[in-house]
Motif scaffolding. Structure first.
Motif, PDB file in Angstrom:
ATOM      1  N   ILE A   1      13.227  75.250  99.321  1.00 18.31           N
ATOM      2  CA  ILE A   1      14.594  75.353  99.836  1.00 18.31           C
ATOM      3  C   ILE A   1      15.606  75.144  98.719  1.00 18.31           C
ATOM      4  O   ILE A   1      16.601  75.875  98.608  1.00 18.31           O
ATOM      5  N   VAL A   2      15.375  74.145  97.862  1.00 21.78           N
ATOM      6  CA  VAL A   2      16.277  73.877  96.740  1.00 21.78           C
ATOM      7  C   VAL A   2      16.381  75.112  95.849  1.00 21.78           C
ATOM      8  O   VAL A   2      17.474  75.536  95.451  1.00 21.78           O
ATOM      9  N   LYS A   3      15.254  75.695  95.537  1.00 23.41           N
ATOM     10  CA  LYS A   3      15.233  76.885  94.670  1.00 23.41           C
ATOM     11  C   LYS A   3      15.995  78.041  95.308  1.00 23.41           C
ATOM     12  O   LYS A   3      16.753  78.753  94.626  1.00 23.41           O
ATOM     13  N   MET A   4      15.819  78.229  96.607  1.00 21.88           N
ATOM     14  CA  MET A   4      16.497  79.331  97.292  1.00 21.88           C
ATOM     15  C   MET A   4      18.006  79.122  97.327  1.00 21.88           C
ATOM     16  O   MET A   4      18.783  80.065  97.143  1.00 21.88           O
ATOM     17  N   ILE A   5      18.442  77.875  97.562  1.00 26.92           N
ATOM     18  CA  ILE A   5      19.881  77.594  97.559  1.00 26.92           C
ATOM     19  C   ILE A   5      20.465  77.884  96.187  1.00 26.92           C
ATOM     20  O   ILE A   5      21.525  78.524  96.058  1.00 26.92           O
ATOM     21  N   ARG A   6      19.793  77.426  95.149  1.00 24.23           N
ATOM     22  CA  ARG A   6      20.303  77.646  93.791  1.00 24.23           C
ATOM     23  C   ARG A   6      20.374  79.129  93.440  1.00 24.23           C
ATOM     24  O   ARG A   6      21.266  79.566  92.700  1.00 24.23           O
ATOM     25  N   SER A   7      19.448  79.913  93.985  1.00 27.44           N
ATOM     26  CA  SER A   7      19.468  81.351  93.705  1.00 27.44           C
ATOM     27  C   SER A   7      20.666  82.045  94.352  1.00 27.44           C
ATOM     28  O   SER A   7      21.108  83.102  93.882  1.00 27.44           O
TER      29      SER A   7
ATOM     30  N   VAL B   1       7.821  72.354 100.302  1.00 29.91           N
ATOM     31  CA  VAL B   1       8.742  72.980 101.246  1.00 29.91           C
ATOM     32  C   VAL B   1      10.188  72.692 100.838  1.00 29.91           C
ATOM     33  O   VAL B   1      11.021  73.597 100.758  1.00 29.91           O
ATOM     34  N   ALA B   2      10.492  71.415 100.543  1.00 27.81           N
ATOM     35  CA  ALA B   2      11.841  71.065 100.095  1.00 27.81           C
ATOM     36  C   ALA B   2      12.159  71.712  98.751  1.00 27.81           C
ATOM     37  O   ALA B   2      13.276  72.197  98.524  1.00 27.81           O
ATOM     38  N   ASP B   3      11.182  71.744  97.851  1.00 30.11           N
ATOM     39  CA  ASP B   3      11.382  72.388  96.549  1.00 30.11           C
ATOM     40  C   ASP B   3      11.726  73.860  96.719  1.00 30.11           C
ATOM     41  O   ASP B   3      12.575  74.414  95.999  1.00 30.11           O
TER      42      ASP B   3
ATOM     43  N   GLU C   1      12.242  83.808 102.516  1.00 26.50           N
ATOM     44  CA  GLU C   1      10.921  83.855 101.912  1.00 26.50           C
ATOM     45  C   GLU C   1       9.903  83.386 102.943  1.00 26.50           C
ATOM     46  O   GLU C   1      10.263  82.695 103.908  1.00 26.50           O
ATOM     47  N   GLU C   2       8.645  83.729 102.717  1.00 27.76           N
ATOM     48  CA  GLU C   2       7.572  83.153 103.509  1.00 27.76           C
ATOM     49  C   GLU C   2       7.523  81.643 103.243  1.00 27.76           C
ATOM     50  O   GLU C   2       7.681  81.207 102.093  1.00 27.76           O
ATOM     51  N   THR C   3       7.331  80.848 104.274  1.00 25.51           N
ATOM     52  CA  THR C   3       7.272  79.402 104.106  1.00 25.51           C
ATOM     53  C   THR C   3       6.109  79.011 103.200  1.00 25.51           C
ATOM     54  O   THR C   3       4.973  79.450 103.408  1.00 25.51           O
ATOM     55  N   ASP C   4       6.398  78.199 102.185  1.00 25.00           N
ATOM     56  CA  ASP C   4       5.390  77.786 101.204  1.00 25.00           C
ATOM     57  C   ASP C   4       4.487  76.720 101.829  1.00 25.00           C
ATOM     58  O   ASP C   4       4.916  75.596 102.067  1.00 25.00           O
ATOM     59  N   LYS C   5       3.234  77.101 102.067  1.00 24.38           N
ATOM     60  CA  LYS C   5       2.270  76.163 102.640  1.00 24.38           C
ATOM     61  C   LYS C   5       1.234  75.726 101.615  1.00 24.38           C
ATOM     62  O   LYS C   5       0.323  74.968 101.938  1.00 24.38           O
TER      63      LYS C   5
ATOM     64  N   GLY D   1      23.560  76.994 105.044  1.00 24.05           N
ATOM     65  CA  GLY D   1      22.744  76.847 106.242  1.00 24.05           C
ATOM     66  C   GLY D   1      21.302  77.165 105.910  1.00 24.05           C
ATOM     67  O   GLY D   1      21.016  78.092 105.146  1.00 24.05           O
ATOM     68  N   VAL D   2      20.379  76.379 106.475  1.00 26.22           N
ATOM     69  CA  VAL D   2      18.945  76.564 106.234  1.00 26.22           C
ATOM     70  C   VAL D   2      18.227  76.677 107.571  1.00 26.22           C
ATOM     71  O   VAL D   2      18.474  75.894 108.495  1.00 26.22           O
ATOM     72  N   ASP D   3      17.343  77.648 107.661  1.00 31.10           N
ATOM     73  CA  ASP D   3      16.476  77.824 108.827  1.00 31.10           C
ATOM     74  C   ASP D   3      15.043  77.665 108.340  1.00 31.10           C
ATOM     75  O   ASP D   3      14.498  78.558 107.674  1.00 31.10           O
ATOM     76  N   LEU D   4      14.434  76.511 108.648  1.00 30.79           N
ATOM     77  CA  LEU D   4      13.049  76.260 108.254  1.00 30.79           C
ATOM     78  C   LEU D   4      12.133  76.549 109.430  1.00 30.79           C
ATOM     79  O   LEU D   4      12.139  75.831 110.430  1.00 30.79           O
ATOM     80  N   GLY D   5      11.345  77.607 109.301  1.00 29.44           N
ATOM     81  CA  GLY D   5      10.389  77.961 110.333  1.00 29.44           C
ATOM     82  C   GLY D   5       8.966  77.851 109.834  1.00 29.44           C
ATOM     83  O   GLY D   5       8.724  77.674 108.636  1.00 29.44           O
ATOM     84  N   ALA D   6       8.022  77.979 110.732  1.00 29.66           N
ATOM     85  CA  ALA D   6       6.615  77.902 110.346  1.00 29.66           C
ATOM     86  C   ALA D   6       6.186  79.111 109.537  1.00 29.66           C
ATOM     87  O   ALA D   6       5.275  79.021 108.717  1.00 29.66           O
ATOM     88  N   THR D   7       6.868  80.229 109.723  1.00 29.85           N
ATOM     89  CA  THR D   7       6.512  81.463 109.033  1.00 29.85           C
ATOM     90  C   THR D   7       7.464  81.788 107.888  1.00 29.85           C
ATOM     91  O   THR D   7       7.037  82.210 106.816  1.00 29.85           O
ATOM     92  N   LYS D   8       8.768  81.592 108.116  1.00 30.22           N
ATOM     93  CA  LYS D   8       9.767  81.950 107.116  1.00 30.22           C
ATOM     94  C   LYS D   8      10.774  80.821 106.902  1.00 30.22           C
ATOM     95  O   LYS D   8      11.034  80.021 107.809  1.00 30.22           O
TER      96      LYS D   8
END
Length: 321
Positions: free
Chosen positions: A45-51, A41-43, A30-34, A6-13
């Motif tokens: 999420i991919v990194k976080m899932i793999r971790s 942003v997709a990169d 993590e803080e959302t990569d801006k 599950g992924v929660d993509l927010g403006a801040t986190k």
């Protein structure tokens, strides 16, 4: 052994969780990569899932609850008011990275599904979820049916008009929207607008200004609620004005969907439950003819979207079998 993400993509986190139909097993945020463009942003999420994903587990599907507006046909976020990108692709890059189905919905639509599957709305048929966070959003289940909309943007409650005079401008560019007054990102702007109506001598002794080092431009939502909690007269007045507008927004939802329950999440509400809920409960009856439902903070806290994203992935995979 298989697992869902599950992924929660927010403006801040950005939050990511591993789990299944029984709930979460592990999560991270993590803080959302801006700083690396929309692709970043997709990169991220991919990194976080793999971790989080052990090699011993097989990934079955990914569910995403994202800030909007969405373009579901393309699997993208389109011109979000609170992120500096025009188009954020999500479905395609995650499918390419993991080779599994990726299901995307608005974060608050996903959150109400989480409440329905794991939280306070279990066993109910009519429920609304509202987030008061960086932005304001909502999700609704009516007569057991999750409301999605043609583009995935049903129940974009933050962009309901609560001020017909339109004194404040929303991040989307429109005037008078609920989000322009009561979201975490815009409370400082509305606070400065209200302070302009107060006597200078009164402001000079305000705890809010002291917490902001005497500079109105340094006012934050956090300082406002801290000052109000400590009895600052001006801050309590501002929080009451915010509460009156929140009550209009909540009343609109009661009139629209006639829910049995409204649960509330997001950082503004979760960090200040009494200061947020009390004015809503006191003022909502001025604006609705329907019976007032139960209104309280979500028991799933800041993980409500993650629970919903897992529920979305499980639901869709089950439908495919």
């Amino acid at each position: 052994m298989s697992v869902l993400v599950g992924v929660d993509l927010g403006a801040t986190k950005v939050r990511v969780a591993l789990g299944d139909e029984n709930g979460m097993r592990a999560s991270c945020y993590e803080e959302t990569d801006k700083g690396h463009g929309a692709k970043g942003v997709a990169d991220q999420i991919v990194k976080m899932i793999r971790s989080l994903l052990p090699e011993t587990l097989a990934l079955e599907a990914i569910g995403i609850g994202s800030i909007g507006p969405l373009d579901l046909s393309r699997g993208c976020v389109r011109e979000p008011p609170n992120l500096p990108f025009k188009l954020i692709p999500l479905r395609k890059p995650l499918q390419e990275a993991f080779g599994v189905p990726v299901y995307l919905m608005n974060d608050c639509t996903v959150a109400v599904l989480g409440e329905y599957s794991f939280g306070a709305a279990r066993g109910l048929e009519n429920v609304v979820y509202v987030t008061l966070s960086t932005g304001i959003g909502g999700g609704a289940i009516v007569d057991g049916h999750l409301l999605i909309g043609k583009d995935g943007n049903a129940v974009e409650v933050g962009h309901l008009t609560v001020d017909p005079e339109g004194k404040m401008i929303c991040g989307c560019g429109c005037r008078g929207h609920w989000e322009a007054y009561c979201s975490g990102a815009n409370i400082p702007n509305y606070t400065r607008h209200l302070l302009s109506m107060r006597d200078a001598e009164e402001l000079s002794s305000s705890l809010l200004l002291k917490l902001s080092e005497g500079d109105p431009q340094r006012i934050t939502a956090e300082n406002l609620f801290k000052a109000a909690r400590n009895g600052d007269k001006v801050s309590k007045w501002i929080v009451e004005r915010i509460g009156e507008l929140n009550a209009i927004g909540f009343a609109d939802l009661v009139n629209l969907f006639d829910p049995e329950l409204i649960t509330v999440g997001g950082s503004v509400a979760l960090n200040n439950p009494d200061l947020i809920l009390e004015p809503i409960l006191r003022n909502i009856r001025k604006h609705t003819i329907n019976r007032i439902p139960a209104i309280h903070v979500t028991p799933l806290g800041d993980e409500v979207v993650l629970y919903g994203a897992l529920a979305l992935a499980h639901q869709r995979i089950t439908e495919r079998k």
